[in-house]
Structures are given as C-alpha cells and as structure tokens.
Write a protein that holds these residues in place. Structure first.
Motif: not given
Length: 221
Positions: A131-148
């Motif tokens: 199971v891979p790890v997505v880099p941290w970003g504030p929940r629901g933020s563009d950073v988090s979503v782009r990481g996913i």
C-alpha cells in the motif's frame, strides 16, 4: 432499476459497510471515517460527517465536480469531497471509497512507510502489492488531492493508499468489498507491527498470488 431504487440500494449498502467496520473493531477511538458510493458517471453518495449510527436518509448526493445535489454535509465532510471524486475520476471501475483512521494502518501512514502485502487476506481482497504512501497535504487541499491523483496514476493496480500523517483510503467495486479490504489492511498492519517484535515479517514465496487465485477459482467453479 430506477434511479430512486439505485440510490436506495447504494445507501443501504453504504450503511451496512459502515456498521461492519465498527463490528470488526478497525475504527479509531473517535470513530472518524467517511464513506462514499458511486451512483453513476456524475454522482456519488457521501456520509454527512459522522458514520456511527448512520441512517440511509442522512447521506448526501454529491456531483463529481464537488456540488452537493441533495442532502447536507457538515464542513468536516465537505472538505473531503475532492478526495473521493479524485478516486472516481481516476478509476471508472471503482464503486465505493472508504477513508478511516484505522490505528495500525495509520501508524504506517504516520511513519511514511508503505504497508507490505504479507498476509493472505490482502491477496484475497484485492491488494496484492504494498500500500503506497501519498505525501502529506492539508486534508481536502489541492496538494493532498494532487498527491492522491499522482499515486493512482503511478500505481494503476493499487486498491488503497496511505495518506501521510493522516490515515487510510481504500476503494473497490462496491461498499462491502471495500470494507472487507479495509479490515484486511488493518489486520495486516497489526500483524506487521507485531511481527517486528519477533524478528520481522517475511514475504510470500514466489507465485503466492497465482496460487491463491487458483484456490479461489476452484471453490467458486
């Protein structure tokens, strides 16, 4: 089946999946989670901000572009609409998505360590790889979503990701199958941590996935 029947059916499946997670004991102390189920190519059902004691009539209908079409969402759930829609946009075959703070899986997320596939339930329930790890970003933020979205593109066969410093995100063909995989991943994470105390977990032998699939096929044929 009419649209109203589809909505009713998926809503009941989602509630049953939420109940199964509590029954399995894989939820965090807070019971935090959010679950969704695809309705069609444009809409999905989403839990309103809580899942303990959830009723079908409390689910909201949300568009893939983030609009609440029916029902209401607490701000805690409105923040994560994009997290779910990103999965549905990236994986047209996915029918349900579940996010939890399951303790053992979250330990791997906090450690930024992929969870190895070393238990047979993970093979059987659809996660035959780490199971891979997505880099941290504030929940629901563009950073988090782009990481996913980036991890889903790079790992086209994974059915789960760990959200760094946050929790677990799992997706599958329907609510029940996705809940089964959440349980399998949490149990695997617990076993991995326990095995570390007695020398460490060991990888499957070569050909294990094929052997498990053959065994399952014999039973179902």
């Amino acid at each position: 089946m009419t649209d109203a029947q589809v909505v009713k059916d998926r809503a009941h499946q989602l509630v049953e999946a939420a109940e199964s997670l509590f029954a399995a004991g894989v939820m965090s102390h807070s019971g935090h989670a959010n679950l969704s189920a695809r309705l069609d190519g444009e809409r999905f059902l989403l839990t309103p901000g809580f899942v303990r004691g959830l009723r079908p009539d409390q689910l909201a209908t949300v568009s893939l572009d983030g609009r609440v079409l029916e029902g209401e969402l607490q701000s805690v759930s409105a923040e994560i609409i994009a997290m779910h829609s990103t999965v549905y946009n990236a994986r047209p075959h996915v029918g349900a998505t579940i996010h939890t703070h399951s303790p053992a899986a979250t330990a791997f997320a906090v450690a930024h360590r992929p969870l190895p596939c070393r238990t047979e339930p993970m093979l059987r329930f659809g996660q035959a790889e780490d199971v891979p790890v997505v880099p941290w970003g504030p929940r629901g933020s563009d950073v988090s979503v782009r990481g996913i979205a980036d991890v889903l593109e790079r790992r086209p066969t994974t059915a789960a990701v760990l959200l760094a410093n946050h929790g677990l995100l799992v997706f599958g063909p329907d609510s029940a199958a996705t809940a089964h995989l959440v349980v399998a991943i949490e149990e695997s994470a617990e076993a991995e941590i326990a095995a570390a105390a007695i020398g460490g977990a060991v990888d499957f032998p070569e050909g294990a996935l094929e052997a498990v699939r053959a065994s399952m096929a014999r039973v179902s044929s």
